[in-house]
Design a protein around this motif. Structure first.
Motif, PDB file in Angstrom:
ATOM      1  N   ALA A  64      -2.483   2.291 -18.229  1.00 35.35           N
ATOM      2  CA  ALA A  64      -3.099   2.331 -16.901  1.00 35.35           C
ATOM      3  C   ALA A  64      -4.357   1.472 -16.859  1.00 35.35           C
ATOM      4  CB  ALA A  64      -3.419   3.772 -16.508  1.00 35.35           C
ATOM      5  N   SER A  65      -5.155   1.534 -17.917  1.00 36.43           N
ATOM      6  CA  SER A  65      -6.389   0.751 -17.961  1.00 36.43           C
ATOM      7  C   SER A  65      -6.093  -0.745 -17.942  1.00 36.43           C
ATOM      8  CB  SER A  65      -7.179   1.118 -19.220  1.00 36.43           C
ATOM      9  OG  SER A  65      -8.350   0.331 -19.311  1.00 36.43           O
ATOM     10  N   GLY A  66      -5.129  -1.175 -18.760  1.00 37.86           N
ATOM     11  CA  GLY A  66      -4.795  -2.599 -18.806  1.00 37.86           C
ATOM     12  C   GLY A  66      -4.099  -3.093 -17.559  1.00 37.86           C
ATOM     13  N   PHE A  67      -3.153  -2.306 -17.064  1.00 36.16           N
ATOM     14  CA  PHE A  67      -2.383  -2.715 -15.887  1.00 36.16           C
ATOM     15  C   PHE A  67      -3.259  -2.775 -14.640  1.00 36.16           C
ATOM     16  CE2 PHE A  67       0.309  -1.652 -12.187  1.00 36.16           C
ATOM     17  CZ  PHE A  67       1.212  -2.700 -12.252  1.00 36.16           C
ATOM     18  N   SER A  68      -4.188  -1.859 -14.518  1.00 38.72           N
ATOM     19  CA  SER A  68      -5.043  -1.820 -13.326  1.00 38.72           C
ATOM     20  C   SER A  68      -5.856  -3.105 -13.189  1.00 38.72           C
ATOM     21  CB  SER A  68      -5.966  -0.602 -13.364  1.00 38.72           C
ATOM     22  OG  SER A  68      -6.835  -0.663 -14.478  1.00 38.72           O
ATOM     23  N   ALA A  69      -6.353  -3.617 -14.308  1.00 39.72           N
ATOM     24  CA  ALA A  69      -7.148  -4.849 -14.263  1.00 39.72           C
ATOM     25  C   ALA A  69      -6.282  -6.042 -13.880  1.00 39.72           C
ATOM     26  CB  ALA A  69      -7.810  -5.090 -15.615  1.00 39.72           C
ATOM     27  N   LEU A  70      -5.061  -6.107 -14.419  1.00 40.60           N
ATOM     28  CA  LEU A  70      -4.155  -7.210 -14.101  1.00 40.60           C
ATOM     29  C   LEU A  70      -3.722  -7.165 -12.640  1.00 40.60           C
ATOM     30  CD1 LEU A  70      -1.860  -7.212 -17.276  1.00 40.60           C
ATOM     31  CD2 LEU A  70      -3.571  -8.927 -16.656  1.00 40.60           C
ATOM     32  N   ALA A  71      -3.375  -5.980 -12.157  1.00 43.49           N
ATOM     33  CA  ALA A  71      -2.869  -5.845 -10.791  1.00 43.49           C
ATOM     34  C   ALA A  71      -3.973  -6.037  -9.753  1.00 43.49           C
ATOM     35  CB  ALA A  71      -2.204  -4.481 -10.603  1.00 43.49           C
ATOM     36  N   MET A  72      -5.171  -5.522 -10.036  1.00 40.03           N
ATOM     37  CA  MET A  72      -6.271  -5.685  -9.087  1.00 40.03           C
ATOM     38  C   MET A  72      -6.736  -7.139  -9.068  1.00 40.03           C
ATOM     39  SD  MET A  72      -8.020  -4.037  -6.814  1.00 40.03           S
ATOM     40  CE  MET A  72      -7.649  -2.321  -7.216  1.00 40.03           C
ATOM     41  N   ASN A  73      -6.793  -7.778 -10.236  1.00 39.75           N
ATOM     42  CA  ASN A  73      -7.143  -9.200 -10.356  1.00 39.75           C
ATOM     43  C   ASN A  73      -8.446  -9.529  -9.620  1.00 39.75           C
ATOM     44  OD1 ASN A  73      -6.995 -11.850 -11.087  1.00 39.75           O
ATOM     45  ND2 ASN A  73      -5.305 -12.408  -9.734  1.00 39.75           N
ATOM     46  N   GLN A  74      -9.447  -8.709  -9.881  1.00 35.27           N
ATOM     47  CA  GLN A  74     -10.779  -8.915  -9.316  1.00 35.27           C
ATOM     48  C   GLN A  74     -11.814  -8.788 -10.439  1.00 35.27           C
ATOM     49  OE1 GLN A  74     -11.899  -9.350  -5.870  1.00 35.27           O
ATOM     50  NE2 GLN A  74      -9.771  -9.971  -5.588  1.00 35.27           N
ATOM     51  N   PRO A  75     -11.797  -9.725 -11.406  1.00 30.09           N
ATOM     52  CA  PRO A  75     -12.669  -9.589 -12.580  1.00 30.09           C
ATOM     53  C   PRO A  75     -14.148  -9.529 -12.241  1.00 30.09           C
ATOM     54  CG  PRO A  75     -11.721 -11.807 -12.439  1.00 30.09           C
ATOM     55  CD  PRO A  75     -10.976 -10.964 -11.459  1.00 30.09           C
ATOM     56  N   GLN A  76     -14.532 -10.108 -11.118  1.00 24.37           N
ATOM     57  CA  GLN A  76     -15.935 -10.080 -10.729  1.00 24.37           C
ATOM     58  C   GLN A  76     -16.338  -8.749 -10.107  1.00 24.37           C
ATOM     59  OE1 GLN A  76     -13.477 -11.429  -9.201  1.00 24.37           O
ATOM     60  NE2 GLN A  76     -13.739 -11.490  -6.983  1.00 24.37           N
ATOM     61  N   ARG A  77     -15.339  -7.874  -9.848  1.00 16.32           N
ATOM     62  CA  ARG A  77     -15.604  -6.553  -9.266  1.00 16.32           C
ATOM     63  C   ARG A  77     -14.862  -5.499 -10.094  1.00 16.32           C
ATOM     64  NH1 ARG A  77     -14.057  -6.995  -3.080  1.00 16.32           N
ATOM     65  NH2 ARG A  77     -15.055  -4.957  -3.013  1.00 16.32           N
ATOM     66  N   PRO A  78     -15.320  -5.229 -11.305  1.00 16.33           N
ATOM     67  CA  PRO A  78     -14.620  -4.313 -12.213  1.00 16.33           C
ATOM     68  C   PRO A  78     -14.484  -2.894 -11.675  1.00 16.33           C
ATOM     69  CG  PRO A  78     -16.816  -4.821 -13.039  1.00 16.33           C
ATOM     70  CD  PRO A  78     -16.554  -5.769 -11.909  1.00 16.33           C
ATOM     71  N   GLU A  79     -15.333  -2.537 -10.718  1.00 15.28           N
ATOM     72  CA  GLU A  79     -15.249  -1.183 -10.167  1.00 15.28           C
ATOM     73  C   GLU A  79     -13.929  -0.946  -9.428  1.00 15.28           C
ATOM     74  OE1 GLU A  79     -17.051  -3.726  -6.914  1.00 15.28           O
ATOM     75  OE2 GLU A  79     -17.242  -3.556  -9.098  1.00 15.28           O
ATOM     76  N   LEU A  80     -13.322  -2.024  -8.897  1.00 14.32           N
ATOM     77  CA  LEU A  80     -12.044  -1.872  -8.208  1.00 14.32           C
ATOM     78  C   LEU A  80     -10.936  -1.525  -9.187  1.00 14.32           C
ATOM     79  CD1 LEU A  80     -12.161  -4.821  -5.620  1.00 14.32           C
ATOM     80  CD2 LEU A  80     -12.516  -2.383  -5.188  1.00 14.32           C
ATOM     81  N   ALA A  81     -10.893  -2.219 -10.306  1.00 15.32           N
ATOM     82  CA  ALA A  81      -9.895  -1.917 -11.335  1.00 15.32           C
ATOM     83  C   ALA A  81     -10.131  -0.531 -11.916  1.00 15.32           C
ATOM     84  CB  ALA A  81      -9.938  -2.968 -12.439  1.00 15.32           C
ATOM     85  N   ALA A  82     -11.385  -0.166 -12.098  1.00 19.99           N
ATOM     86  CA  ALA A  82     -11.707   1.156 -12.640  1.00 19.99           C
ATOM     87  C   ALA A  82     -11.240   2.257 -11.692  1.00 19.99           C
ATOM     88  CB  ALA A  82     -13.211   1.276 -12.887  1.00 19.99           C
ATOM     89  N   GLY A  83     -11.413   2.017 -10.390  1.00 23.41           N
ATOM     90  CA  GLY A  83     -10.953   2.987  -9.402  1.00 23.41           C
ATOM     91  C   GLY A  83      -9.445   3.133  -9.406  1.00 23.41           C
ATOM     92  N   PHE A  84      -8.737   2.008  -9.543  1.00 23.30           N
ATOM     93  CA  PHE A  84      -7.274   2.048  -9.604  1.00 23.30           C
ATOM     94  C   PHE A  84      -6.817   2.756 -10.872  1.00 23.30           C
ATOM     95  CE2 PHE A  84      -3.206  -0.610 -10.272  1.00 23.30           C
ATOM     96  CZ  PHE A  84      -2.422   0.384  -9.698  1.00 23.30           C
ATOM     97  N   ALA A  85      -7.469   2.484 -11.986  1.00 19.82           N
ATOM     98  CA  ALA A  85      -7.120   3.139 -13.249  1.00 19.82           C
ATOM     99  C   ALA A  85      -7.307   4.647 -13.150  1.00 19.82           C
ATOM    100  CB  ALA A  85      -7.963   2.582 -14.390  1.00 19.82           C
ATOM    101  N   ALA A  86      -8.382   5.067 -12.502  1.00 22.68           N
ATOM    102  CA  ALA A  86      -8.635   6.499 -12.334  1.00 22.68           C
ATOM    103  C   ALA A  86      -7.564   7.141 -11.475  1.00 22.68           C
ATOM    104  CB  ALA A  86     -10.022   6.717 -11.720  1.00 22.68           C
TER     105      ALA A  86
END
Length: 266
Positions: A157-179
């Motif tokens: 979930a942690s890895g996939f969320s970052a790839l799917a969100m694809n917003q490296p400059q806004r890590p909080e979005l990927a973190a929210g998706f992972a949660a």
């Protein structure tokens, strides 16, 4: 109403508005993913938000591996919501798999929607070399995805969320998706992921009878641009708009772009 608890339904906006917007979320997230979009429509529309069974704050007891092994269970749920609430003049806004669920609902229940908006949706995620179709994944890559989910769901979930969100400059979005992903029971998430990534509803596209807006982001790991072009070519009376943000969640990463596109379409 039992269905209100089952799908965690919330009705906001203008209760006297003649038009209704129903928002359906994608895999791994819930109705709160639309929070930055719906505020633009609360004055002029009745707005219905819900959670797909198995996710969000839906009634987990209502989840059935048999009922939700395909999109049919979710199609029936949407029809039940519309009918139970007595909604008319409905535009359905579906993100990811919910866009395709909305399309299928419009076919199985003619007249239930006036318009359909599909955000990052796909009729098939699996490539089909025989028909020269690019869905974005081959079967081995999907098998690897399922294996990763089964091996260590939280790490996946942690890895996939970052790839799917694809917003490296806004890590909080990927973190929210992972949660949001990790809040889902792993066995349910794996089963739902399999049902989504193995679907094939390409034959349904040509039969759509209502106006359709197709929203495509600039760089979506789950839905490449070729997919939205494929849908536009096969869905009668469809319009495709490419938003400039990257990732699979433009309603979260660039809500104003999505609002603008929806308002233009409406």
């Amino acid at each position: 109403m039992a269905i209100a608890r089952k799908n965690n339904i919330h009705i906001i906006g203008n209760p006297d508005a003649p038009q209704t917007l129903v928002f359906g979320h994608g895999f791994g997230i819930d109705q709160t993913s639309f929070k930055e979009v719906v505020t633009a429509f609360t004055d002029d529309y009745k707005i219905v938000l819900y959670d797909n069974v198995g996710g969000g704050k839906s009634d987990i007891a209502a989840f059935s591996f048999n009922r939700y092994a395909t999109t049919d269970g979710y199609v029936k749920d949407i029809a039940d919501i519309i009918q139970e609430l007595g909604l008319t003049n409905v535009t359905f806004v579906g993100h990811s798999v919910s866009g395709m669920i909305g399309l299928l609902t419009s076919l199985q229940y003619p007249g239930i929607f006036e318009r359909l908006i599909m955000i990052g949706s796909s009729p098939r995620y699996l490539n089909d070399e025989e028909q020269d179709y690019i869905g974005g994944f081959n079967q081995q890559s999907l098998n690897d995805l399922y294996a990763a989910m089964e091996s260590n769901y939280h790490a996946w979930a942690s890895g996939f969320s970052a790839l799917a969100m694809n917003q490296p400059q806004r890590p909080e979005l990927a973190a929210g998706f992972a949660a949001s992903l990790t809040a889902i029971r792993a066995d349910i998430a794996i089963a739902v992921a399999r049902s989504i990534f193995q679907l094939d509803h390409r034959d349904a596209l040509q039969h759509v009878k209502i106006p359709v807006l197709i929203l495509q982001t600039a760089d979506d790991i789950a839905v490449p641009g070729a997919v939205s072009e494929y849908m536009e070519a096969r869905i009668p009376n469809s319009t495709r708009i490419k938003v400039q943000t990257t990732g699979h969640f433009p309603h979260m990463s660039a809500p104003q772009e999505v609002v603008s596109a929806i308002k233009t379409f409406l």
